[in-house]
Design a protein around this motif. Structure first.
Motif: not given
Length: 240
Positions: A47-50, A58-62, A76-80, A95-97
């Motif tokens: 239903d969702a991916v964090v 892989l780079d998360g953007g790719d 939902l992107v979790a990033t520093a 990305a949705d958020d």
């Protein structure tokens, strides 16, 4: 019970996220790398991916773009990383958020719940005109401001005859401002009326405004349509 795929290479962080989400009623699966996440999404839909950006393979953007190639699952992107240009790029990539590390378990659960509400795969049936909850007629009326034409009913926007390629949230933001041309709208009101979520912060509005400005061919330092009234809010005007 909604299912969530946590993509995080750090074992301790991954376990912490799994525990927080499980405590709040989510069925949690996990992956430590990008290709593993792609296999999970392709083989057993969730239903969702964090999604963490700092993955080993892989780079998360790719990884986000590859996920978008096979699924419309909310991400939902979790990033520093807190660079505004990169965040805008991620939102435009699908990305949705996003959440900037470090964040609390409460923030994660609130943002994830909000994303799932906004991106439900089975949207509720539209109420009949005039029924409670139906959009007001004014909310669907096409609006023209200078060379900018916005049609909420068709969800299209044109600038000087050229269709703008807007994300869902960018269009909602532009359509709301177009319904109130010349009026200064506070960020708090945008959060209430456009996002309809209590846990979204002002930076989210700033990021979307920045992206919208770019697509309108302007900058905050040289605005044409989107004028910032310092300390008050934003307004949509026709260029002079």
């Amino acid at each position: 019970m909604p299912s969530v795929l946590v993509v995080e290479d750090d074992p301790s962080i991954r376990q912490s996220l799994i525990e927080v989400l499980a405590e709040h009623g989510y069925a949690v699966r996990s992956s430590a790398d990008g290709f593993g996440a792609l296999r999970e999404v392709a083989q057993t839909p969730v239903d969702a991916v964090v999604l963490d950006l700092g993955l080993p393979d892989l780079d998360g953007g790719d990884a986000l773009r590859m996920i978008r190639g096979i699924s419309s699952v909310p991400v939902l992107v979790a990033t520093a990383r807190d660079d505004e240009r990169e965040i805008i790029s991620l939102l435009n990539a699908g990305a949705d958020d996003y959440l900037v590390k470090p964040f609390s378990g409460g923030q994660l659960v609130a943002r994830l719940s909000a994303v799932l509400r906004r991106t439900s795969h089975v949207p509720p049936a539209a109420p009949a005109p005039g029924a409670p909850g139906a959009p007001a007629a004014d909310a669907l009326r096409p609006t023209t401001v200078g060379e900018l034409a916005v049609d909420p009913g068709a969800r299209t926007a044109y600038l000087a005859g050229r269709e703008l390629r807007l994300t869902r949230r960018e269009f909602d933001l532009l359509a709301f401002l177009a319904r109130h041309p010349g009026q200064v709208v506070s960020k708090r009101r945008l959060l209430t009326e456009v996002w309809r979520e209590p846990y979204v912060d002002d930076q989210t509005v700033d990021v979307h405004l920045s992206s919208l400005r770019r697509k309108l061919g302007e900058r905050a330092a040289a605005p044409r349509y989107l004028l910032t009234v310092r300390g008050v809010g934003i307004k949509l005007v026709a260029p002079r």
